[in-house]
Design a protein around this motif. Structure first.
Motif, PDB file in Angstrom:
ATOM      1  N   MET B 203      27.570  39.371  36.307  1.00 46.45           N
ATOM      2  CA  MET B 203      28.272  39.555  37.325  1.00 46.45           C
ATOM      3  C   MET B 203      28.028  40.980  38.204  1.00 46.45           C
ATOM      4  N   GLU B 204      28.085  40.985  39.503  1.00 43.05           N
ATOM      5  CA  GLU B 204      27.932  42.419  40.186  1.00 43.05           C
ATOM      6  C   GLU B 204      29.158  43.094  40.356  1.00 43.05           C
ATOM      7  N   GLU B 205      28.950  44.373  39.871  1.00 40.71           N
ATOM      8  CA  GLU B 205      30.414  45.277  40.048  1.00 40.71           C
ATOM      9  C   GLU B 205      30.853  45.664  41.638  1.00 40.71           C
ATOM     10  N   ASP B 206      32.253  45.591  41.686  1.00 41.58           N
ATOM     11  CA  ASP B 206      32.757  45.611  42.828  1.00 41.58           C
ATOM     12  C   ASP B 206      33.552  47.009  42.893  1.00 41.58           C
ATOM     13  N   VAL B 207      33.105  47.752  42.146  1.00 41.41           N
ATOM     14  CA  VAL B 207      33.739  49.424  42.196  1.00 41.41           C
ATOM     15  C   VAL B 207      33.133  50.108  42.150  1.00 41.41           C
ATOM     16  N   ASN B 208      33.430  51.395  42.644  1.00 40.09           N
ATOM     17  CA  ASN B 208      32.703  52.597  42.663  1.00 40.09           C
ATOM     18  C   ASN B 208      32.443  53.363  41.473  1.00 40.09           C
ATOM     19  N   GLU B 209      31.582  54.149  41.262  1.00 37.61           N
ATOM     20  CA  GLU B 209      30.864  54.662  39.952  1.00 37.61           C
ATOM     21  C   GLU B 209      32.243  54.813  38.970  1.00 37.61           C
ATOM     22  N   LEU B 210      33.370  55.699  39.273  1.00 31.76           N
ATOM     23  CA  LEU B 210      34.077  56.276  38.605  1.00 31.76           C
ATOM     24  C   LEU B 210      35.557  55.552  38.612  1.00 31.76           C
ATOM     25  N   SER B 211      35.975  55.723  39.969  1.00 35.29           N
ATOM     26  CA  SER B 211      37.626  55.512  40.170  1.00 35.29           C
ATOM     27  C   SER B 211      37.479  53.968  40.633  1.00 35.29           C
TER      28      SER B 211
END
Lengths: 296, 878
Positions: B203-211
């Motif tokens: 699955m591909e992430e839907d978030v920014n690196e940290l927050s």
């Protein structure tokens, strides 16, 4: 609103954390441990606040309070009779007159006359270790009774301040005594600074010191927030050691639960009294010895 | 002029509009009515036009898009269902509803006419096959827990288990499969199933690196048909954004904001779930129990968010695989470690600094993770001029380690460990130190696509030492609880409608209540309080049965046994608490065995697309009791196992819930109500001694308890603003022989109202803001009703236990995170928070004492702790 360093705010919390209270059972020195540790860490960052609050009116159920003792010293056989007061009343001791107070031992019954309001005492009798004494108080149609057996005398060998143990806020007096083996012993230390009774007292049993010579460290401190009461050179620190019986140990150990403190430890509750009939308080037959040390 | 007239009319219009909105959302896309005229349009163009007119979306693959089917249609006010049926009648295409979209696919079977006596066609039962595999994050290789896999054209859906494994049983054919997980982009694929097939999904992430930024997966529907209730699942991303005291992100602090969970005290780390006490929560870190989950007497928890993947809290409906505590299970799973590339991340806060190192051992297959955290403020103490401070230590550290090895397509080995310590010492010797250590070895084995097994070997240890140096004499007390545990869990996906889990479990507990060591002239004699040994074992079986499209049931039984073993002395005690007899047991001899059956049952009935009701009944048994004089667990509390006198605690909990997804899954609304009945509850005698070499049973009192309440929550899961609002109304009471004249009294943790509002807002790509506001009724306390003098001092007189209340508690915390830098290789952020933003003086405790200025009067003095506490922390990631 009074601002104080956090350690005072967290102090009661640590108090309970170590099951440690003013009437220390083991490991007395923890008080200082906590003080220094927290002071260093948190007073830099955070301050706690204290303020007086109004918790609303409380309806007192007046209950009789009987505090009686007989010791192996003459002139110390005294019984105080009073009632619980409202929280809004003043803190004066208000004795109840007209009670009939008797102490009985081996068939001999002595009536204690009232010498001042609510105080019943006799200097003619004194107790002997090994004897059992029965208290009987009749007041206002109610009868309260109790029994206490005076334990064997364990001599208080020595009391002194070790070098480095003096501190204006907290001075340690080391006491030495030799526990009696094969008997369950309970010890009660009352402390006085310049003859003023300290609220904190120490209670010990011999679970971990059976028959050995014990050196115990007792803490004397400034129990107020006023620096005027700090300990200084010349102050007389008196230690009163009493050998008490199991029921009195139970009472004094549970008395801590009634000191008014914070509910953050065990829930406050009335102490376990050795009086029957519905009164609070206690009756004790104990040995009494005292030693005084002056701060150099 | 009537000012209020137009105003309420305006609101009425708004309300009507809102109702219509809700109504239109609640309507299935297939039932939407349209009027349209199409002349010789390509299929794709026709579908686009229908979309435009109705607002309904279609999904289809390339083959369909390029279809040369021509559409000729003229309809008035017909449902889309009818329209599509018309278009596709006699044609090799079919359509089905998939969430809010209509999926069009090629369907060859439609064009063939069934011949008499013809051989295998679809649907003749020629084969049901299983599609299975594991679901992982593409970037790091971390397995995803509870990702949802759905299949178009069937009510089928399944969740990945704690190891990311999922199985799906389907008849052979071609399917369009959709996978969703929080924080990840929706994944979809066309799959042909003609035999059992392993299909792993990245699955591909839907978030920014940290927050955590906007959670965009629109309306990821929660499982209304899953009989599991009383469960809250938190992602680490959510917990990282919640502002907390001193900026240290903390999963336990986040849990305290959920409905039904109350914090133990200001800043404290213990928590109460549905009226239970602090020791009634089973806290598991990768399956190992953690006995004291707090650092620094409760300000921080022992869980370093960098190392955590997932946190699940069961307040009721505990699945049969869990047991041992009455009120809740907090199941915390660690990250496995990035198996794609090596990375370092970490941060510095006001109190502690953390670093996290992870990477692959074999790319794509095996990885490791090490996370460490330590307070640093104590280093400044060394610079102090004051000799007392100079020699003082006040710190904690913890280390989480994990490695996982890919042994083959069917096998995986995991090793995880945790080590933590707290030190509170002064002058080098006086002080207390305590800590947990845990280690887990787990082997996942996939027998076949239907049978998944996990075997675990677990070690857990908690101990503390109190030391005191009295100038020439020392005294120390050491106390410990240690577990060795072996577990086997099987998940058998028996058929389309039944998933069975079963397993066995055995734990060997050793409790060392106290080793006293004395030296010097203090007169203390070194001695050991007797060790206590026991075996806690269980076997369980449970089936989740999809009875029909609308009704699902879980029914199971956990049978547990607690055997108390020698070597040791066990006592008989009379009603006055005095020992009347002693029996000595040899090593390994059985003193007593308690057998208990714990039924676990729940049901879910789906009322419609967006709502369901659930009910459950669970029975739990607890054999380890925390004997504590304080309200929140403190490091020196004593764990005591059941004995011939201390019986196992039991609880029976009934709960009922209603669940509704509102506005196209943007909001989740939940109401849950419960009633819990507790037996064999333990409390202290007045004036009890925890550290005594007398039998602990002489200090204890026993009784029963009950807790009931209702919890409401409204959660917003998508959009720039996310968060939740929770309200709990509850009561928790105890009735102990010897306390409060044997009458029912409020438990200390009873707090009538409890409100939490948590909001996270993505202001722009660089800034995100957060706020939480909490309100609760004060806890039940005992205030005096009078006073008296004894020993020349004032003491207070009490009546009913816990008959009074502390003042109400409320507090606002604010937080902001600014993304500093974000490149493919490096990202960093700065996090600000303000605890107790409006400085409410919340009562930490109320003491009665002599008035300072006038000792002849009594006053009630309130202490409050934290007001306006700001904090800053910096976090980075390579």
């Amino acid at each position: 609103m009074l601002n104080k360093p956090l350690y005072l705010g967290l102090y009661p919390r640590f108090l309970t954390i170590l099951n440690f209270n003013e009437q220390k059972v083991n490991l007395t020195q923890m008080k200082q441990v906590i003080n220094f540790s927290l002071l260093g860490m948190f007073s830099i960052l955070i301050w706690s606040c204290q303020k007086i609050v109004d918790i609303g009116p409380k309806e007192n159920k007046p209950t009789y309070i009987v505090e009686g003792r007989i010791t192996n010293e003459p002139g110390v056989c005294k019984v105080f009779v009073s009632k619980t007061k409202n929280l809004t009343d003043n803190n004066q001791f208000e004795g109840i007159s007209g009670a009939v107070v008797k102490i009985e031992n081996n068939g001999t019954s002595t009536v204690l006359p009232e010498t001042s309001k609510g105080v019943y005492e006799a200097s003619t009798i004194q107790g002997t270790p090994g004897q059992t004494y029965h208290l009987n108080v009749q007041v206002d149609g109610q009868i309260f009774t109790a029994s206490s057996t005076m334990p064997e005398l364990v001599p208080l060998i020595d009391a002194y301040i070790k070098s480095g143990d003096f501190d204006p806020q907290n001075t340690i007096v080391t006491v030495r005594y030799k526990d009696i083996p094969n008997v369950k012993n309970y010890y009660w230390f009352r402390k006085y600074v310049n003859d003023k009774n300290q609220k904190g007292y120490d209670l010990l049993n011999d679970d971990f010191t059976p028959g050995t010579e014990v050196s115990e460290r007792l803490s004397f401190g400034n129990e107020t927030n006023d620096k005027v009461n700090d300990l200084k050179s010349g102050d007389r620190l008196k230690v009163e050691m009493s050998c008490i019986d199991a029921s009195v140990y139970t009472y004094l150990n549970s008395l801590y639960g009634a000191y008014g403190g914070g509910n953050n430890g065990a829930a406050p509750a009335n102490p376990i009294t050795n009086l029957s009939g519905g009164a609070q308080g206690f009756f004790s037959a104990h040995t009494l010895q005292a030693k005084t040390v002056t701060i150099p | 002029m009537n000012k209020s007239g137009p105003k309420w009319f305006f609101y009425l219009i708004l309300l009507i509009g809102l109702v219509i909105q809700i109504k239109s959302y609640a309507q299935s896309p297939l039932e939407k009515r349209i009027s349209i005229h199409l002349v010789n349009e390509n299929l794709k163009a026709a579908l686009d036009k229908i979309s435009k007119v109705s607002g309904v979306k279609f999904t289809y693959n390339e083959q369909i898009a390029q279809s040369d089917l021509k559409v000729n249609l003229k309809v008035q006010n017909k449902t889309i269902k009818e329209v599509l049926s018309d278009i596709f009648s006699g044609k090799p295409y079919s359509f089905t509803l998939l969430d809010k979209e209509i999926f069009i696919r090629a369907d060859d079977s439609k064009s063939k006419k069934p011949e008499a006596g013809s051989a295998a066609t679809r649907g003749s039962g020629s084969g049901t096959f299983t599609l299975s595999g594991s679901i992982k994050a593409q970037k790091t290789g971390e397995t995803l827990i509870a990702a949802t896999i759905k299949v178009a054209g069937s009510p089928k859906s399944t969740l990945s288990n704690e190891y990311g494994f999922y199985p799906l049983s389907l008849p052979s054919g071609s399917y369009y499969v959709e996978v969703r997980a929080v924080g990840f982009k929706k994944y979809s694929a066309q799959i042909d199933l003609t035999a059992n097939r392993i299909f792993n999904i990245d699955m591909e992430e839907d978030v920014n690196e940290l927050s955590t930024v906007e959670i965009t997966s629109s309306g990821s529907k929660r499982d209304l048909d899953n009989p599991q209730m009383g469960m809250e699942r938190l992602s680490i991303a959510e917990t990282n954004n919640i502002p907390v005291l001193l900026g240290e992100r903390d999963v336990i602090k986040a849990i305290q904001l959920l409905p039904g969970v109350k914090p133990s005290s200001e800043g404290g780390g213990g928590f109460f779930v549905r009226g239970g006490s602090a020791d009634q929560n089973m806290i598991l870190l990768d399956e190992a129990p953690v006995y004291n989950a707090t650092h620094l007497v409760g300000f921080f928890s022992t869980f370093n968010s960098d190392a955590i993947k997932n946190v699940t809290l069961y307040k009721s409906g505990m699945p049969a695989q869990y047991g041992g505590r009455l009120s809740s299970v907090l199941d915390i799973k660690m990250n496995d470690g990035n198996n794609q590339k090596f990375g370092v991340s970490g941060g510095v806060g006001m109190i502690s600094a953390r670093v996290n190192v992870e990477g692959p051992i074999q790319k794509d297959k095996s990885s490791f993770l090490i996370s460490a955290r330590r307070t640093y403020l104590d280093m400044f103490l060394k610079l102090s001029g004051d000799t007392n401070l100079k020699n003082s230590s006040l710190y904690f550290y913890d280390v989480n380690m994990k490695a996982n090895y890919f042994l083959g397509e069917k096998d995986r080995l995991f090793v995880s460990g945790y080590l933590g310590k707290d030190v509170l010492e002064s002058k080098g010797v006086n002080g207390i130190r305590w800590g947990n250590s845990t280690a887990t070895l787990r082997w996942n084995h996939i027998f076949n696509s239907k049978l998944f097994s996990n075997t675990s070997l677990i070690y857990s240890n908690y101990d503390y030492t109190i030391k005191s140096d009295g100038k020439g004499s020392t005294l120390s007390l050491f106390s410990q609880i240690r577990d060795f545990n072996i577990k086997e869990d099987l998940q058998w996906y028996a058929n389309e409608r039944n998933t069975i889990s079963m397993g066995v479990n055995a734990i060997y507990h050793t409790i060392k209540p106290g080793e006293v060591r004395a030296s010097g002239d203090n007169g203390y004699v070194s001695q050991d309080l007797q060790n206590r040994y026991s075996i806690e074992s269980a076997a369980y079986v449970s089936n989740t049965w999809k009875a029909s499209d609308a009704l699902s049931l879980t029914y199971g039984l956990r049978a547990s046994a607690f055997s108390i073993l020698g070597k040791g002395d066990y006592y008989q005690i009379n009603s006055d608490g005095l020992v009347t007899g002693t029996t000595s047991y040899k090593s390994g001899e059985v003193v007593k065995t308690y057998l208990n059956l714990e039924p676990r049952a729940s049901a879910a009935l789906q009322l419609n697309e967006s709502s369901s009701v659930k009910a459950s009944y669970v029975r739990n048994v607890q054999n380890l009791h925390l004997i504590s004089n304080s309200t929140s667990a403190s490091p020196t509390d004593r764990w005591v196992a059941s004995t011939n006198i201390i019986k196992p605690e039991t609880s029976d909990q009934f709960s009922l819930g209603y669940y509704k997804n509102i506005l196209d899954n943007i909001f989740d609304f939940t109401v849950e109500t419960y009633y819990k009945s507790l037996k064999n509850q333990v409390d202290y005698k007045n004036g009890a001694e925890i550290f005594t070499n007398r039998p602990i049973e002489t200090q204890l009192l026993f009784g029963i308890g009950r807790a009931y309440g209702i919890e409401f929550s409204l959660k917003k899961k998508t959009g720039r603003l996310t968060g939740w609002l929770a309200y709990t109304l509850s009561k928790s009471e105890r009735k102990i022989d010897g306390i409060n004249n044997n009458n029912w009294y409020n438990a200390r943790q009873d707090k009538t109202h409890d409100i939490s509002l948590v909001m996270m807002y993505q202001l722009n790509p660089k800034w995100s803001l957060s706020a939480n506001w909490v309100f609760s009724t004060g806890s039940a306390v005992t205030f005096p009703i009078g006073k008296y003098k004894v020993l020349d001092q004032n003491y207070f007189y009490y009546s009913n236990r816990n008959g009074d209340r502390m003042p109400n508690y409320h507090r606002l915390d604010l937080g902001a995170t600014r993304l500093l830098k974000q490149t493919k290789k490096f990202s960093s952020e700065l996090n600000f928070s303000l605890y107790n933003a409006y400085g409410r003086q919340n009562a930490y405790e109320i003491r009665f004492k002599d008035k300072e200025s006038d000792p002849s009067q009594t006053v009630a003095e309130q202490t409050s702790l934290f007001r306006f506490i700001p904090s800053v922390s910096y976090n980075f990631k390579f």
